[in-house]
Scaffold this motif. Structure first.
Motif, PDB file in Angstrom:
ATOM      1  N   ILE A 113       0.827  -1.211   0.000  1.00  0.00           N
ATOM      2  CA  ILE A 113       0.000   0.000   0.000  1.00  0.00           C
ATOM      3  C   ILE A 113       0.855   1.252   0.000  1.00  0.00           C
ATOM      4  O   ILE A 113       0.616   2.193  -0.761  1.00  0.00           O
ATOM      5  CB  ILE A 113      -0.952  -0.003   1.205  1.00  0.00           C
ATOM      6  N   GLY A 114       1.867   1.298   0.856  1.00  0.00           N
ATOM      7  CA  GLY A 114       2.766   2.444   0.881  1.00  0.00           C
ATOM      8  C   GLY A 114       2.182   3.631   1.624  1.00  0.00           C
ATOM      9  O   GLY A 114       1.431   3.481   2.590  1.00  0.00           O
ATOM     10  N   THR A 127      -4.196   6.696  -1.087  1.00  0.00           N
ATOM     11  CA  THR A 127      -5.389   7.212  -1.760  1.00  0.00           C
ATOM     12  C   THR A 127      -5.962   6.171  -2.708  1.00  0.00           C
ATOM     13  O   THR A 127      -7.189   5.989  -2.783  1.00  0.00           O
ATOM     14  CB  THR A 127      -5.050   8.490  -2.529  1.00  0.00           C
ATOM     15  N   THR A 128      -5.090   5.479  -3.443  1.00  0.00           N
ATOM     16  CA  THR A 128      -5.561   4.423  -4.338  1.00  0.00           C
ATOM     17  C   THR A 128      -6.234   3.315  -3.562  1.00  0.00           C
ATOM     18  O   THR A 128      -7.295   2.806  -3.952  1.00  0.00           O
ATOM     19  CB  THR A 128      -4.382   3.853  -5.146  1.00  0.00           C
ATOM     20  N   PHE A 129      -5.631   2.914  -2.451  1.00  0.00           N
ATOM     21  CA  PHE A 129      -6.213   1.873  -1.608  1.00  0.00           C
ATOM     22  C   PHE A 129      -7.564   2.303  -1.064  1.00  0.00           C
ATOM     23  O   PHE A 129      -8.530   1.514  -1.050  1.00  0.00           O
ATOM     24  CB  PHE A 129      -5.252   1.553  -0.463  1.00  0.00           C
ATOM     25  N   LEU A 132     -10.214   2.263  -3.793  1.00  0.00           N
ATOM     26  CA  LEU A 132     -10.611   0.881  -4.084  1.00  0.00           C
ATOM     27  C   LEU A 132     -11.582   0.374  -3.024  1.00  0.00           C
ATOM     28  O   LEU A 132     -12.558  -0.326  -3.345  1.00  0.00           O
ATOM     29  CB  LEU A 132      -9.375  -0.007  -4.143  1.00  0.00           C
ATOM     30  N   ALA A 133     -11.346   0.719  -1.776  1.00  0.00           N
ATOM     31  CA  ALA A 133     -12.253   0.304  -0.696  1.00  0.00           C
ATOM     32  C   ALA A 133     -13.637   0.923  -0.875  1.00  0.00           C
ATOM     33  O   ALA A 133     -14.666   0.252  -0.676  1.00  0.00           O
ATOM     34  CB  ALA A 133     -11.672   0.702   0.651  1.00  0.00           C
ATOM     35  N   PHE A 134     -13.703   2.196  -1.265  1.00  0.00           N
ATOM     36  CA  PHE A 134     -14.987   2.848  -1.501  1.00  0.00           C
ATOM     37  C   PHE A 134     -15.712   2.214  -2.697  1.00  0.00           C
ATOM     38  O   PHE A 134     -16.944   2.065  -2.678  1.00  0.00           O
ATOM     39  CB  PHE A 134     -14.790   4.343  -1.745  1.00  0.00           C
ATOM     40  N   ALA A 161      -7.703   3.986 -10.375  1.00  0.00           N
ATOM     41  CA  ALA A 161      -7.404   3.268  -9.126  1.00  0.00           C
ATOM     42  C   ALA A 161      -7.337   1.766  -9.375  1.00  0.00           C
ATOM     43  O   ALA A 161      -6.405   1.086  -8.908  1.00  0.00           O
ATOM     44  CB  ALA A 161      -8.463   3.592  -8.078  1.00  0.00           C
ATOM     45  N   LEU A 162      -8.307   1.226 -10.106  1.00  0.00           N
ATOM     46  CA  LEU A 162      -8.308  -0.204 -10.404  1.00  0.00           C
ATOM     47  C   LEU A 162      -7.093  -0.596 -11.239  1.00  0.00           C
ATOM     48  O   LEU A 162      -6.492  -1.653 -11.016  1.00  0.00           O
ATOM     49  CB  LEU A 162      -9.595  -0.583 -11.136  1.00  0.00           C
TER      50      LEU A 162
END
Length: 222
Positions: A113-114, A127-129, A132-134, A161-162
């Motif tokens: 994740i970083g 932010t990407t993670f 993706l959760a949303f 994001a994907l």
């Protein structure tokens, strides 16, 4: 450990976030709402930081090779540092190779994740993670659109994001399969090294106390 942790936490948040936060602090008497990017980064970063520390401390509490011999206060400090460092820094204060396999898996996830975008951290970014959760939450609830903190998430942002996540997973899987093929290392060891390299973290297991023999080099004839 505390000054080092403070340094890489600040750097891992990302320079845009630091700029916006410092700008809002300088404006005394003028309440300014943080941008969506800053709010997502801060919330996700510190939520993952807390989870990382809790998992490492809990999983390594009785491990004689890591936190076991320490006092309770030392376990909290050392374990907390070990839970924070996979996000960006790569510093280690215990023998990473002596950690339990469950702790290594948690560390793999944190390294993948970083930290925040445009900062000193690697990985796919928090932010990407979070996006993706949303997206997953909206799909599970059957909602036609994705909303993040009362704002609608545009379709191009969802695709980005994907794409980042799937490309990251593909790179890790390909690297892991390659190293498993050409070395005699275990899956835990190879996956840890690959994810650490992907996230530019710098942690290494140092073969976890085992000796691996690489294929013998053959002289070139001709």
């Amino acid at each position: 450990m505390i000054p080092i942790a403070a340094a890489f936490i600040i750097g891992g948040l990302g320079f845009p976030v630091l700029y916006e936060v410092s700008k809002s602090l300088r404006r005394q008497g003028h309440r300014r709402r943080w941008s969506l990017h800053t709010r997502i980064t801060v919330l996700t970063y510190f939520a993952l930081a807390l989870l990382g520390m809790v998992f490492v401390i809990a999983l390594e509490w009785s491990n004689p090779g890591t936190l076991g011999p320490l006092s309770a206060l030392q376990k909290l400090l050392v374990g907390g540092f070990s839970g924070l460092t996979p996000r960006t820094a790569g510093f280690n204060n215990v023998d990473v190779g002596a950690m339990n396999s469950s702790t290594l898996l948690v560390t793999d996830v944190l390294m993948f994740i970083g930290g925040g975008s445009a900062g000193t951290a690697g990985g796919i970014k928090v932010t990407t993670f979070a996006l993706l959760a949303f997206i997953i939450a909206a799909e599970v609830r059957g909602e036609p659109t994705v909303h993040v903190l009362d704002r609608k998430l545009a379709a191009p942002v969802q695709r980005q994001a994907l794409t980042v996540v799937l490309l990251g997973v593909g790179a890790v899987v390909l690297g892991t399969i390659t190293l498993l093929t050409i070395t005699g290392m275990d899956l835990d060891d190879v996956l840890f090294e690959v994810v650490s390299a992907f996230g530019t973290v710098g942690l290494a297991l140092r073969t976890r106390g085992r000796r691996y023999e690489l294929p013998e080099e053959r002289p070139i004839v001709g």
